[in-house]
Write an enzyme that holds these catalytic residues in place. Structure first.
Site, PDB file in Angstrom:
ATOM      1  N   LEU A   1       3.539   2.223  -4.832  1.00 43.77           N
ATOM      2  CA  LEU A   1       2.935   0.677  -5.181  1.00 43.77           C
ATOM      3  C   LEU A   1       1.792   0.827  -5.836  1.00 43.77           C
ATOM      4  O   LEU A   1       1.336   0.131  -6.176  1.00 43.77           O
ATOM      5  CB  LEU A   1       2.872  -0.270  -4.140  1.00 43.77           C
ATOM      6  CG  LEU A   1       4.447  -0.830  -3.692  1.00 43.77           C
ATOM      7  CD1 LEU A   1       4.354  -1.565  -2.930  1.00 43.77           C
ATOM      8  CD2 LEU A   1       5.340  -1.262  -5.007  1.00 43.77           C
TER       9      LEU A   1
ATOM     10  N   GLY B   1       0.995  -1.457  -0.108  1.00 48.12           N
ATOM     11  CA  GLY B   1      -0.357  -0.056   0.488  1.00 48.12           C
ATOM     12  C   GLY B   1       1.438   0.790  -0.125  1.00 48.12           C
ATOM     13  O   GLY B   1       0.078   2.335   0.344  1.00 48.12           O
ATOM     14  N   GLN B   2       1.996   1.141   0.398  1.00 43.69           N
ATOM     15  CA  GLN B   2       2.807   2.627  -0.095  1.00 43.69           C
ATOM     16  C   GLN B   2       2.341   2.670  -1.380  1.00 43.69           C
ATOM     17  O   GLN B   2       2.660   2.898  -2.000  1.00 43.69           O
ATOM     18  CB  GLN B   2       4.636   2.342  -0.119  1.00 43.69           C
ATOM     19  CG  GLN B   2       5.306   1.503   0.784  1.00 43.69           C
ATOM     20  CD  GLN B   2       5.502   1.900   2.284  1.00 43.69           C
ATOM     21  OE1 GLN B   2       4.694   3.073   2.711  1.00 43.69           O
ATOM     22  NE2 GLN B   2       5.010   1.220   3.467  1.00 43.69           N
ATOM     23  N   LYS B   3       2.828   4.726  -1.017  1.00 46.62           N
ATOM     24  CA  LYS B   3       2.527   5.290  -2.274  1.00 46.62           C
ATOM     25  C   LYS B   3       2.671   4.868  -3.737  1.00 46.62           C
ATOM     26  O   LYS B   3       2.208   4.530  -4.503  1.00 46.62           O
ATOM     27  CB  LYS B   3       2.801   7.011  -1.937  1.00 46.62           C
ATOM     28  CG  LYS B   3       1.955   7.607  -1.199  1.00 46.62           C
ATOM     29  CD  LYS B   3       2.456   9.171  -2.047  1.00 46.62           C
ATOM     30  CE  LYS B   3       1.423   9.542  -0.647  1.00 46.62           C
ATOM     31  NZ  LYS B   3       1.966  11.201   0.049  1.00 46.62           N
TER      32      LYS B   3
END
Lengths: 184, 325
Positions: A73, A69-71
């Site tokens: 990704l 869920g990192q920005k």
């Protein structure tokens, strides 16, 4: 026989469902996945890429995709939309500072044409923490009641204690199977 | 002889029959051709008649005889007539010769084009209507968006009004101890040139918009999130560490999983090296396996090549490491 009917028949044979699990980073997606699978949850690192597991539950075969869920990704999320039967949106109920980000990302997803037919389950995760908002509060902040395009449900849960995880998954399976498998 | 005499008439008879068949076939062919020609002529007649009618109507339109209010319905009628003509033509192509097919198709196209031109010319009203409506739409949308932002901002304010931590300070030294921060979600925000010591075990630690600060902490039970920090030193033990949009920061870490950086450059890492009274007790309460420390294995989400190390972080040379008190 239409293509849709053929597809339905094919899926019915396998009783297979494709579940996509998304949410902001640090929401607890991987922890939920590992908890389901009975794996150790103490040393989970932020997901670089994705995890996939296949679960057998109530005679169904669930293919669960957990995408980081990192920005950086989030722009890759769309690569996983195709053929999704159920979308699980995981929320860190204690991370009040980013709830509006969370709301924005969720509503963007719901506009996606390729997710149009998917059932939405929102897990208000981390209910075991003292600072967590209740699932009713999360529902209001995320403005879930405005969603008319998808079947949705919100369940307060804790991946660490395991509480209410099954309840959520069972609702998801019921809703999807009512849609896919019983239209004969 | 007798036999051949018998044969002769038979052969003649057969031949006679054949001739008769042939004549009949030719007659049929002729008749067919005849009916085809007749049908084709009939079609062409009808086609010309309809064509003429439609042309008349188009001329009427073009000359401006038609009342303004009747223009839309008139255009609609002509378009329908053309459609009917097209249908009639499509159904009759098999009885027409190639030349007629092509000719008729061309004529239909001409009609359509003319109608189209006239429509554009005579119905500017429609276009004007669109233009008049658009700005109105924009305004309402605009108002709605503003509303949403307002509502979002107030909501955000409300959500973080009970934040616990330190905000908006310059050049200060702050110490927080034990129970005051135990298992709390601690927020450090908008700090410049400050030193913050957390001598206890917070639940999570969120740090954003900091410059030239030194942050020391006891074991953080769950995760640490760092955003927009520059020239800072972080001395922390935690389960997970996420660093976003930051630069020139040194980390002295004990991290039980792999730390990550995203949109971040010039990071240096060293092992955690701070001690204070009670830190051992606080560590043992968490039940961590202290032999597991991944301080030297960061994941850079902007560096996906696995064969080359990320240029955005490195290990802090031992000679440059500071000792904390």
């Amino acid at each position: 026989m239409g293509l849709l009917t053929v597809l339905k028949k094919l899926k019915q044979k396998e009783k297979e469902m494709r579940i996509l699990m998304l949410g902001l980073d640090n929401a607890g997606k991987t922890t939920i996945l590992k908890r389901f699978n009975g794996e150790d949850i103490d040393t989970i690192s932020p997901t670089l890429g994705f995890n996939i597991i296949t679960l057998e539950h109530r005679g169904f075969k669930l293919n669960v995709w957990d995408v980081g869920g990192q920005k950086s990704l989030r722009s890759y999320w769309r690569n996983y939309f195709e053929c999704t039967d159920g979308l699980i949106w995981v929320v860190d109920s204690a991370d009040k500072r980013r709830l509006l980000d969370c709301k924005k990302e969720l509503h963007q997803l719901l506009d996606e044409e390729r997710l149009a037919g998917a059932t939405l389950l929102v897990f208000a995760n981390k209910q075991d923490l003292a600072g967590a908002l209740s699932f009713e509060e999360i529902r209001d902040v995320l403005d879930l009641t405005s969603i008319k395009t998808h079947h949705w449900q919100i369940v307060g849960c804790s991946a660490v204690t395991g509480s209410h995880l099954l309840e959520g998954i069972d609702w998801l399976i019921d809703d999807i199977s009512a849609r896919i498998f019983s239209l004969d | 002889m007798e036999a051949s005499a018998d044969l002769m008439p038979e052969r003649l008879l057969r031949r006679g029959r054949e001739l008769q068949f042939e004549r009949q076939r030719k007659k049929q062919d002729r008749e067919l051709e005849d009916t085809n020609r007749k049908a084709s002529n009939y079609f062409l007649d009808q086609f010309s008649k309809s064509h003429l009618e439609i042309e008349d109507e188009l001329n009427n339109l073009a000359s401006g005889v038609v009342e303004n209010s009747l223009i839309p319905s008139s255009i609609h009628k002509i378009s329908k007539d053309i459609q009917t003509l097209q249908k009639h033509f499509s159904a009759s192509t098999m009885i027409l010769c190639l030349h007629d097919v092509r000719k008729s198709q061309e004529r239909i196209q001409m009609l359509q084009q003319r109608l189209h031109e006239l429509e554009e010319q005579l119905l500017p009203k429609k276009k004007f209507g669109f233009k008049a409506r658009k700005p109105v739409n924009k305004e309402t949308v605009h108002v709605k968006v503003a509303d949403e932002i307002d509502c979002g901002e107030t909501l955000q304010k409300k959500l973080i009004e009970n934040d616990f931590g330190v905000k908006n300070k310059t050049n200060e030294s702050i110490i927080m101890r034990g129970n005051s921060i135990l298992d709390k979600d601690v927020v450090l925000q908008n700090l410049t040139g400050c030193t913050v010591k957390l001598m206890g075990s917070p639940g999570t630690l969120h740090m954003s918009n900091m410059q030239g600060c030194t942050i020391l902490s006891g074991p953080i039970v769950r995760s640490v999130l760092i955003e927009n920090c520059k020239n800072c030193k972080f001395v922390l033990p935690c389960q997970q560490l996420r660093v976003h949009s930051s630069s020139q920061c040194d980390f002295y870490l004990h991290v039980t999983s792999r730390a990550i950086i995203e949109d971040t450059v010039s990071v240096r890492v060293a092992p955690y090296n701070w001690t204070y009274d009670e830190i051992d007790k606080q560590f043992s309460l968490l039940g961590w396996d202290l032999t597991k420390n991944h301080w030297d294995s960061m994941d850079d989400f902007n560096w996906l090549a696995s064969d080359k190390p990320s240029p955005n972080w490195c290990i802090l040379p031992e000679s440059d490491r500071e000792i904390w008190s």
